[in-house]
Design a protein around this motif. Structure first.
Motif, PDB file in Angstrom:
ATOM      1  N   SER B 117       0.810  -1.221   0.000  1.00  0.00           N
ATOM      2  CA  SER B 117       0.000   0.000   0.000  1.00  0.00           C
ATOM      3  C   SER B 117       0.840   1.266   0.000  1.00  0.00           C
ATOM      4  N   ILE B 118       1.992   1.212   0.661  1.00  0.00           N
ATOM      5  CA  ILE B 118       2.810   2.420   0.738  1.00  0.00           C
ATOM      6  C   ILE B 118       3.221   2.864  -0.669  1.00  0.00           C
ATOM      7  N   ILE B 119       3.443   1.891  -1.567  1.00  0.00           N
ATOM      8  CA  ILE B 119       3.846   2.224  -2.935  1.00  0.00           C
ATOM      9  C   ILE B 119       2.677   2.867  -3.686  1.00  0.00           C
ATOM     10  N   VAL B 120       1.486   2.268  -3.556  1.00  0.00           N
ATOM     11  CA  VAL B 120       0.302   2.818  -4.219  1.00  0.00           C
ATOM     12  C   VAL B 120       0.032   4.236  -3.704  1.00  0.00           C
ATOM     13  N   SER B 121       0.123   4.371  -2.387  1.00  0.00           N
ATOM     14  CA  SER B 121      -0.159   5.662  -1.767  1.00  0.00           C
ATOM     15  C   SER B 121       0.824   6.733  -2.238  1.00  0.00           C
ATOM     16  N   LEU B 122       2.108   6.384  -2.250  1.00  0.00           N
ATOM     17  CA  LEU B 122       3.139   7.314  -2.726  1.00  0.00           C
ATOM     18  C   LEU B 122       2.884   7.665  -4.190  1.00  0.00           C
ATOM     19  N   GLY B 123       2.561   6.654  -5.002  1.00  0.00           N
ATOM     20  CA  GLY B 123       2.316   6.888  -6.417  1.00  0.00           C
ATOM     21  C   GLY B 123       1.195   7.885  -6.652  1.00  0.00           C
ATOM     22  N   ILE B 124       0.111   7.722  -5.907  1.00  0.00           N
ATOM     23  CA  ILE B 124      -1.020   8.639  -6.063  1.00  0.00           C
ATOM     24  C   ILE B 124      -0.603  10.043  -5.621  1.00  0.00           C
ATOM     25  N   ALA B 125       0.149  10.122  -4.520  1.00  0.00           N
ATOM     26  CA  ALA B 125       0.612  11.431  -4.051  1.00  0.00           C
ATOM     27  C   ALA B 125       1.470  12.107  -5.123  1.00  0.00           C
ATOM     28  N   LEU B 126       2.380  11.342  -5.744  1.00  0.00           N
ATOM     29  CA  LEU B 126       3.256  11.906  -6.780  1.00  0.00           C
ATOM     30  C   LEU B 126       2.440  12.352  -7.991  1.00  0.00           C
ATOM     31  N   GLU B 127       1.478  11.493  -8.386  1.00  0.00           N
ATOM     32  CA  GLU B 127       0.617  11.817  -9.521  1.00  0.00           C
ATOM     33  C   GLU B 127      -0.080  13.162  -9.292  1.00  0.00           C
ATOM     34  N   PHE B 128      -0.621  13.344  -8.093  1.00  0.00           N
ATOM     35  CA  PHE B 128      -1.347  14.586  -7.825  1.00  0.00           C
ATOM     36  C   PHE B 128      -0.394  15.767  -7.668  1.00  0.00           C
ATOM     37  N   GLN B 129       0.805  15.512  -7.189  1.00  0.00           N
ATOM     38  CA  GLN B 129       1.764  16.612  -7.106  1.00  0.00           C
ATOM     39  C   GLN B 129       2.139  17.103  -8.506  1.00  0.00           C
ATOM     40  N   ILE B 130       2.282  16.150  -9.430  1.00  0.00           N
ATOM     41  CA  ILE B 130       2.604  16.541 -10.808  1.00  0.00           C
ATOM     42  C   ILE B 130       1.430  17.304 -11.424  1.00  0.00           C
ATOM     43  N   ILE B 131       0.195  16.834 -11.144  1.00  0.00           N
ATOM     44  CA  ILE B 131      -0.986  17.567 -11.632  1.00  0.00           C
ATOM     45  C   ILE B 131      -0.970  18.994 -11.096  1.00  0.00           C
ATOM     46  N   ASP B 132      -0.731  19.120  -9.779  1.00  0.00           N
ATOM     47  CA  ASP B 132      -0.722  20.456  -9.164  1.00  0.00           C
ATOM     48  C   ASP B 132       0.338  21.355  -9.792  1.00  0.00           C
ATOM     49  N   GLN B 133       1.562  20.807  -9.915  1.00  0.00           N
ATOM     50  CA  GLN B 133       2.651  21.611 -10.489  1.00  0.00           C
ATOM     51  C   GLN B 133       2.320  22.023 -11.921  1.00  0.00           C
ATOM     52  N   SER B 134       1.684  21.092 -12.689  1.00  0.00           N
ATOM     53  CA  SER B 134       1.345  21.415 -14.074  1.00  0.00           C
ATOM     54  C   SER B 134       0.286  22.498 -14.139  1.00  0.00           C
ATOM     55  N   VAL B 135      -0.758  22.350 -13.309  1.00  0.00           N
ATOM     56  CA  VAL B 135      -1.834  23.346 -13.324  1.00  0.00           C
ATOM     57  C   VAL B 135      -1.277  24.719 -12.972  1.00  0.00           C
ATOM     58  N   LYS B 136      -0.416  24.765 -11.958  1.00  0.00           N
ATOM     59  CA  LYS B 136       0.161  26.048 -11.546  1.00  0.00           C
ATOM     60  C   LYS B 136       1.048  26.622 -12.643  1.00  0.00           C
ATOM     61  N   ALA B 137       1.797  25.721 -13.305  1.00  0.00           N
ATOM     62  CA  ALA B 137       2.666  26.185 -14.389  1.00  0.00           C
ATOM     63  C   ALA B 137       1.832  26.780 -15.512  1.00  0.00           C
ATOM     64  N   VAL B 138       0.730  26.126 -15.864  1.00  0.00           N
ATOM     65  CA  VAL B 138      -0.161  26.646 -16.905  1.00  0.00           C
ATOM     66  C   VAL B 138      -0.740  27.986 -16.462  1.00  0.00           C
ATOM     67  N   GLY B 139      -1.154  28.047 -15.187  1.00  0.00           N
ATOM     68  CA  GLY B 139      -1.719  29.287 -14.642  1.00  0.00           C
ATOM     69  C   GLY B 139      -0.731  30.437 -14.752  1.00  0.00           C
ATOM     70  N   ASP B 140       0.535  30.167 -14.433  1.00  0.00           N
ATOM     71  CA  ASP B 140       1.559  31.212 -14.510  1.00  0.00           C
ATOM     72  C   ASP B 140       1.850  31.583 -15.962  1.00  0.00           C
ATOM     73  N   ALA B 141       1.940  30.553 -16.824  1.00  0.00           N
ATOM     74  CA  ALA B 141       2.326  30.803 -18.212  1.00  0.00           C
ATOM     75  C   ALA B 141       1.302  31.673 -18.926  1.00  0.00           C
ATOM     76  N   TYR B 142       0.024  31.390 -18.672  1.00  0.00           N
ATOM     77  CA  TYR B 142      -1.015  32.158 -19.375  1.00  0.00           C
ATOM     78  C   TYR B 142      -1.648  33.226 -18.492  1.00  0.00           C
ATOM     79  N   GLU B 143      -1.050  33.418 -17.316  1.00  0.00           N
ATOM     80  CA  GLU B 143      -1.515  34.431 -16.375  1.00  0.00           C
ATOM     81  C   GLU B 143      -3.000  34.331 -16.106  1.00  0.00           C
TER      82      GLU B 143
END
Lengths: 303, 300
Positions: B117-143
């Protein structure tokens, strides 16, 4: 490979051809989004770098080097990682042996000694119900028994067997092992009992008529025919213990290391790529164990 | 098989009794200790009898968010249960016919149950962190002001948390559905269709009533496993905590019987769900044997 008989399928040929696809779609979507992709992401991120607050795309091997810090050059001395895995594997072996013996005895009792289906169902339910209650609570519930002033120590001191309360009963390797067995024996009982329920009773009768002793029947009929159940149960128990960080944390007083706990600690320190590298290593170890055991199984024949 | 009981029966009965004591004994001790008087400690002997620690618990035990965590877990458990029943049933139906990729899907579900479970849990956390970073990057890029000013994270109880729980409950649901459909006699459906029932009518009036007890089983697994889940939630629920996670935190900080009271409440809720489900299954079976006693025994 078809899962059901041909007559069953013929009966349903009037269903539209794509029916199965949309019916399976939600399961596939959930597993893809929350299981397959996270595993892929973990593998990719294990090669990334990180700053204090974010992870950065990269292709470096530093995280793996970190996980195996000086492990090869230090041989024959064991580095931290090897020691941790060795300790976790040792727990695995002990828990596996204990749950196997206890689980086999309980499954045998339910299948071969209980004669009416109703009583068998009730007793099986009695064994399963704790699985549906909270693991954390079931761990905490050992505290009043094993603590320094717990019932066990009170009894032992009261009976003058020891003068000083035992310290190693709680927050120790012993309590971790006890909790593992307490929580996971059910994973052995259910698949082994399932395999045993498929054993043709006339085999046992025939062996008895031919003069086999109880032990011979057990050794040459029941154990070989329970092999699949034993393998499934073993996979469950071993993978649970290999990846565990909760039981070892609570019952070990947060003092005992494990492969899972290392990952948890690194996540806590926001070292995600290092945690990912360790997760990949753990995954590889677990998959090797499963690959060894899975030769004994055709899961679908067991359902 | 009419001979008297052998010696092994009594020996094994004794061992079984010991095992049951081992299973339930510890839980019974903390249930007893949770009803102690206000001066009670963490172990026996009991110091009076009262509801003091339950009142203390309901007042929040000086630890914030315990009641919130309980409500979070109930809410998440309800969603997980409904989704587990619906998705498992649909998947069970799908697997009655062969389709491309069915082996891959089945073994993915088994893998989801087995891998740490620790692997699944970490994987989901990483997946959502990448989503968050991407959304923020898009937000910054297009203001995009809305993202820059108010976007925090996509992670949460009802997104990543829900997904994490489903990876744990769905395999059990799928296995139960597999077991039932492997033994299912489709003659009942054929009969209904021969009499002119539509696919939907056959599903609602024939199939669902027959497999109802198994659906109750899936329901039971769905709720109880979600209600107690901790390993997969650990990295994947975001800011809101579930009850087991809160409880885990309390094990190191709380040193009064209030933690036993919390244990009694949690176990009580689990037992309530188990008893209700088991009674429903038993009454369904009874009703069936009363009303449909000749089913499957006729000249079919």
């Amino acid at each position: 490979m078809p899962l059901l008989s041909t007559t069953d399928k013929q009966a349903m040929t009037h269903y539209a051809r794509w029916t199965s696809y949309w019916q399976a779609a939600p399961l596939a979507a959930v597993l893809l989004l929350f299981f397959v992709l996270p595993l892929v992401v973990t593998f990719i991120v294990s090669f990334w770098s990180y700053t204090g607050y974010s992870i950065e795309p990269d292709f470096i091997f530093d995280n793996y080097r970190d996980a195996f810090d000086r492990c090869i050059v230090a041989l024959p001395d064991l580095c931290t990682t090897f020691r941790t895995y060795l300790s976790t594997l040792r727990f695995c072996l002990a828990v596996w042996l204990l749950t196997l013996v206890i689980g086999f005895i309980i499954a045998y009792y339910l299948t071969f000694e209980i004669r009416t289906t109703t009583i068998r169902l009730v007793l099986a339910l009695v064994c399963t119900i704790p699985f549906w209650t909270s693991n954390v609570i079931r761990m905490i519930s050992w505290v009043p028994l094993l603590g320094r002033n717990g019932l066990v120590n009170q009894a032992l001191v009261g009976a003058a067997i020891i003068d000083q309360p035992l310290d190693w009963l709680l927050y120790s390797n012993f309590s971790v092992l006890l909790a593992f067995v307490h929580l996971n024996t059910v994973f052995m009982i259910v698949p082994i009992a399932n395999s045993m329920s498929r054993i043709d009773r006339s085999l046992v009768e025939a062996a008895r008529d031919a003069g086999a002793t109880g032990w011979q029947i057990l050794l040459h009929i029941i154990i070989p025919l329970s092999k699949t159940g034993i393998a499934i149960g073993s996979i469950f128990v071993i993978t649970v213990v290999m990846g565990d960080f909760i039981t070892i944390g609570i019952m070990g007083g947060q003092q005992i290391a494990s492969a899972g706990k290392v990952i948890q600690t690194q996540i806590g320190a926001l070292q995600f790529p290092i945690a990912a590298a360790n997760a990949v290593v753990l995954l590889a170890v677990v998959l090797m164990i499963i690959a060894t055991l899975i030769r004994y199984i055709d899961i679908r024949k067991e359902l | 098989m009419s001979e008297g009981r052998s010696r092994s029966f009594y020996v094994l009965s004794f061992l079984f009794g010991l095992y049951v004591l081992f299973l339930y004994g510890p839980t019974l001790t903390i249930v007893a200790l949770s009803f102690q008087g206000p001066g009670g400690g963490m172990t026996f002997p009991m110091n009076g009898v009262s509801l003091h620690w339950f009142r203390n618990l309901w007042a929040g035990i000086g630890v914030p968010y315990v009641v919130d965590a309980l409500l979070n877990s109930l809410k998440l458990g309800a969603f997980v249960t409904v989704l587990t029943v619906v998705i498992s049933l649909m998947a069970g139906l799908a697997f009655r016919r062969s389709f491309r990729g069915q082996s891959v899907l089945f073994y993915t579900a088994i893998a989801s149950l087995t891998l740490p479970s620790i692997i699944v849990s970490l994987g989901i956390a990483l997946e959502f962190q990448i989503i968050d970073q991407s959304v923020k990057a898009v937000g910054d890029a297009y203001e995009i002001g809305a993202i820059q000013n108010s976007y925090q994270t996509a992670m949460g109880l009802m997104s990543s948390g829900l997904g994490a729980h489903l990876t744990w409950t769905l395999p059990f649901g799928v296995l139960i559905m597999f077991a039932i459909f492997n033994r299912f006699n489709s003659a009942y459906e054929e009969a209904a269709q021969d009499l002119g029932a539509s696919s939907w009518q056959t599903f609602i009036h024939v199939l669902v009533p027959i497999i109802a007890p198994s659906l109750a089983g899936v329901f039971l697994f769905g709720f109880t496993l979600s209600w107690d889940e901790i390993a997969r939630s650990s990295q994947a629920v975001g800011a809101d905590n579930t009850l087991p996670l809160t409880l885990q935190g309390l094990t190191t900080t709380v040193t009064t019987p209030v933690i036993y009271a919390l244990g009694t409440v949690t176990t009580g809720i689990s037992f309530a769900v188990i008893i209700v489900t088991v009674s429903v299954v038993v009454s369904l079976q009874k009703r069936r044997s009363r009303h449909g006693s000749d089913a499957g025994k006729g000249l079919v």
